[in-house]
Every structure is written in structure tokens, then in C-alpha cells.
Enzyme design. Structure first.
Site, PDB file in Angstrom:
ATOM      1  N   GLY A 239      20.221  -6.143   0.223  1.00 22.82           N
ATOM      2  CA  GLY A 239      20.687  -5.223  -0.647  1.00 22.82           C
ATOM      3  C   GLY A 239      20.991  -5.656  -2.033  1.00 22.82           C
ATOM      4  N   PRO A 274      17.844 -10.485   2.624  1.00 19.95           N
ATOM      5  CA  PRO A 274      17.287  -9.980   1.419  1.00 19.95           C
ATOM      6  C   PRO A 274      16.143  -9.647   1.529  1.00 19.95           C
ATOM      7  CG  PRO A 274      17.892 -12.241   1.426  1.00 19.95           C
ATOM      8  CD  PRO A 274      18.188 -11.836   2.618  1.00 19.95           C
ATOM      9  N   TYR A 316      10.786   7.577  -6.847  1.00 21.59           N
ATOM     10  CA  TYR A 316      12.244   7.242  -6.995  1.00 21.59           C
ATOM     11  C   TYR A 316      12.586   7.419  -8.548  1.00 21.59           C
ATOM     12  CZ  TYR A 316      11.615   4.389  -2.585  1.00 21.59           C
ATOM     13  OH  TYR A 316      11.394   3.812  -1.613  1.00 21.59           O
ATOM     14  N   CYS A 342      -4.960  12.646  -8.857  1.00 25.57           N
ATOM     15  CA  CYS A 342      -4.918  14.107  -9.262  1.00 25.57           C
ATOM     16  C   CYS A 342      -3.568  14.715  -8.963  1.00 25.57           C
ATOM     17  CB  CYS A 342      -6.175  15.010  -8.716  1.00 25.57           C
ATOM     18  SG  CYS A 342      -7.607  14.306  -9.212  1.00 25.57           S
TER      19      CYS A 342
END
Ligand code: LLP
Length: 415
Positions: A239, A274, A316, A342
Site C-alpha cells: 500500500g 508492497p 481512475y 474509439c
């Protein structure tokens, strides 16, 4: 360390010019730096010095065999979420005895595969999974090593799609239910309780939530010990965030300090998972400008990479810095950097001031994590090549896909 620096005005990866890489291997192309991967891994090593610890690289962030092999050679373990990722770890020379298996939907064949290879631990996410794993291990005449992935209900303060430790998340076992589930696990004959796991989210910049989660996990560990269940390890997930734009991302030592303070003096082995922080800033996506479409409202630079190559901006609204590889004769303008797909959502970057000419090369930075692994063949676009730079050498570590390969598995109905 930043492995991507200019020499004589041309952006290089370590000692190799990105112009040379584009010429040799074509675009779009992911480029990674061995030195940066190594430095990131060593950053964790230094932060954890003096502690019994294992860094398990989260394979989902970048599963290229050359990347995995570099980490394996440095002594890493691996955090996997599928049988396919286990196959990659094995092919890259990783040690299955250092593999933890996360994920909310492990299938029976995946459980068998992982048990057969003697992985370090299954991070179990539900009561049903616990029973299924017990049955599979029983059939194989084995005991499966398990941790329960506990959901500490801590807000990681990150993007909602990548927060995993809240009560509302599909991940993990609710904190309040964990003790009872450990008791059940102890009664299952083909399981061996090894540890406890938790992971609260990704791209975390504030170190406090991870430390808070660790504290909640330790309270459970103590309650388990009081019932005679001594754990061997604490898997506190991944994280740690990186700098994409102007984020204040801490070095591993600083990020981990509060967490390490919480677990100081504990005898359990510490495992971390990680992903992004080991690979994110060690890679970029190299792309060439095809067409410029200057407009009144907006100007577009259509490049040869697209959302199928790097999904993060479309998915995101993520920011990736975009920098020209060399100089250019064009006038500066504000551009939308878009791909040929497209879809209006097919953008890599928005509203960037750049001086561009057709044919220019651009580097999309911080693309080493969740880049190539999330790519697709949308619009029947073969996936990009991947190149690993090591000093003054560039190695093709995945060749560009061909259209023939994309069609190979398909067939039409009989006449
Ligand atoms: N461990 C577990 C159980 C995870 O679910 C994850 C990431 C990690 C470790 C590694 O986390 P990291 O250190 O990379 O933050 N595709 C998204 C990120 C999804 C992360 C999913 N889980 C993105 O591009 O931002």
C-alpha cells in the site's frame, strides 16, 4: 532514485537513450530500470534491517518475468492472487516457500497447485474458503498453512476503488468475527494456523492508517495467544504510495517507521506485500505522437499508446506526468494526450502544456505499476513490448504481440 534523466537534451533510461529504444523495439513500449527496481527493494531492506522480515512483492503490480526474476535474485518473496501468478513466480526462479496467496476467490485447482508447491501461507478471506482449503488439503494428505485476512476497518484515505480495509469492502474477514473464525480454523484437521494478514488499501501517503491497522491486528494476535494460538507471522500487506505528480510520498524508512514502532519488540516475523512502491517509478510507457489536431476549444495529440496499454487514467482519472523525450520544433499548446481507441474515455493525460510535432516521442512516467498488467487487447490492439534497461544495455523482456497471436485461439462455426 530517478533512473530517467536527460543527457544532451534526450531522456535516457539509465545509460540508454529512449530514442534508441524506440528505434530498436518500436512504440508503444514499456521501459523499466533494473537499478531503480533494485534501489526500491533495497529501500525496504534498509528500513527493515535488524528485524525478522520478508518482503513479498505483490505480483499483480508488474508480473513480467524479468521483473520477478530481479526481485527473486534479491531474496524477495511474492504475494500472488492467482494460479497464473504462481506459475510466473516459478518460471522467474522465485521460491514457492516465500509465497503468500491472497485474494477473495481462490479456486480449488489454484489451492491444489499452491499446496503442491509448498507455499508459505494462504491468506484466507472467508469461512467458506477455510472449509474448502481444509477439504483440498485433506484430499492431498497435507496441512495447509493459513492466515486469516482480517479487515481492521481503518480508513486508508485513498481512492475508493483501491481502499480495501473498510467495513464495506468485499475483502477480508470482519474484525469482530476474526477470533471465532480462528477457533474454527483450529478445529479443522488439515489446516495449520501460521499467521494473520491485513491490507487496507493502495497508494497510501499517510503512514498513520497502516500503523493503526497494525495496532488492531496486534490486539487480535494477543487475544489469540491467550487462547493458545501463537502466530508465527504478521502480514501487514502493501500500500505504500508513490509520487505521480506532486504527492509527498515518503521513502520506505519514513513510511514504515510508525508501523515498525507498533510492532517493535514482537517476536513474530513481519511480512509486507508492497507492489506499486517497488515498481511504479521504475517504469515508463514510451509512445510516439501520430497526429496533432489543434482545435479552438481543445487540442489533441493522438499517440500510438492508448487506454488498452495504460488503463489508469481512464479507470481512475489517474495522473501520469508526460514528458517529451527530445526537443521539438512545435509551439507550446495545451493538449489532451489521447489514444486511437474509439472511446472518449481513451485518454492518457489531459490538459498538458507541451510543444509537440508529429513523430515526437513522449514518455508517460510512473507507469511501472499497474500498467502492462492491466493492459488489454481492446480494438484488437496487440499489447506493447517491454524492455528492461540494465546500465548501458537494453533487453527486450517481452516482445510485442502480433495480430496473428490475438486470433490464434478463436474459430468460426462449422459451415
Ligand atoms: N496486498 C494485497 C492483498 C493487495 O490487494 C494489494 C493491492 C497489494 C498487496 C499491493 O498494494 P500496493 O503496494 O501496490 O499498493 N490497480 C490499482 C491498484 C490496485 C491495488 C490492488 N491491491 C491502481 O492502478 O492504482
Amino acid at each position: 532514485m530517478n533512473p530517467f534523466q536527460r543527457r544532451d537534451g534526450i531522456l535516457h533510461a539509465e545509460g540508454v537513450s529512449l530514442e534508441d529504444i524506440a528505434r530498436r523495439f518500436g512504440t508503444p513500449c514499456y521501459v523499466y530500470s533494473r537499478a531503480a527496481l533494485t534501489a526500491a527493494f533495497q529501500g525496504y531492506g534498509q528500513a527493515l534491517a535488524g528485524r525478522e522480515a520478508l518482503v513479498c512483492f505483490a505480483v499483480k503490480a508488474n508480473s513480467n518475468l524479468a521483473v520477478l526474476n530481479i526481485f527473486a535474485r534479491l531474496g524477495a518473496g511474492f504475494d500472488i492472487v492467482s494460479g497464473g501468478e504462481l506459475a510466473r513466480v516459478l518460471a522467474a526462479g522465485g521460491d514457492p516457500g516465500k509465497v503468500v496467496f491472497s485474494g477473495v476467490g481462490k479456486s480449488v485447482p489454484e489451492m491444489r497447485l499452491a499446496l503442491g508447491h509448498g507455499i508459505l501461507c494462504f491468506n484466507v478471506e472467508s469461512a467458506a474458503e477455510l472449509d474448502r482449503l481444509n477439504a483440498v488439503a485433506g484430499e492431498m494428505g497435507r496441512r495447509a498453512p493459513v492466515s486469516l485476512r482480517v479487515n481492521p476497518d481503518v480508513d486508508p484515505k485513498t481512492h475508493p476503488y483501491i481502499s480495501t480495509g473498510l467495513k464495506t469492502s468485499k475483502f477480508g474477514i470482519p474484525y469482530g468475527a476474526a477470533l471465532e473464525l480462528y477457533r474454527q480454523a483450529r478445529r479443522l484437521p488439515h489446516l495449520e494456523i501460521r499467521g494473520i494478514a491485513c491490507h487496507i488499501g493502495s497508494q497510501l501517503l499517510d503512514p498513520a492508517p497502516a500503523a493503526e491497522a497494525a495496532g488492531r491486528v496486534l490486539a487480535l494476535v494477543d487475544a489469540l495467544a491467550a487462547e493458545g494460538m501463537a502466530l508465527r507471522h504478521l502480514d501487514l500487506g502493501g500500500g505504500m504510495g508513490i509520487r505521480y505528480r506532486d504527492e509527498e510520498a515518503l521513502p520506505a524508512g519514513d513510511y514504515l517507521r510508525p508501523l515498525l514502532g507498533v510492532v517493535a519488540g514482537r517476536h513474530e516475523r513481519l511480512i509486507l506485500e508492497p507492489g506499486r512502491s517497488l515498481v511504479g517509478n521504475a517504469g515508463l510507457l514510451l509512445t510516439r505522437v501520430g497526429t496533432l489536431k489543434p482545435g479552438e476549444e481543445r487540442s489533441f495529440a493522438v499517440v500510438d499508446a492508448a487506454m488498452n496499454d495504460l488503463a489508469r487514467p481512464a479507470l481512475y482519472d489517474a495522473w501520469h506526468d508526460v514528458v517529451p523525450v527530445g526537443g521539438s520544433g512545435g509551439n507550446p499548446r495545451r493538449y489532451e494526450i489521447v489514444g486511437p481507441i474509439c472511446e472518449s474515455g481513451d485518454f492518457l493525460a489531459r490538459d498538458r502544456e507541451l510543444a509537440l510535432a508529429e513523430g515526437d516521442l513522449l514518455a508517460i512516467l510512473s507507469a511501472g505499476a499497474y500498467g502492462m498488467v492491466m493492459s488489454s487487447n481492446y480494438n484488437t490492439r496487440p499489447r506493447a513490448a517491454e524492455v528492461m534497461v540494465d546500465g548501458d544495455q537494453a533487453h527486450l523482456v517481452r516482445r510485442r504481440e502480433t495480430v496473428d497471436e490475438l486470433l490464434a485461439g478463436e474459430s468460426v462455426l462449422p459451415a
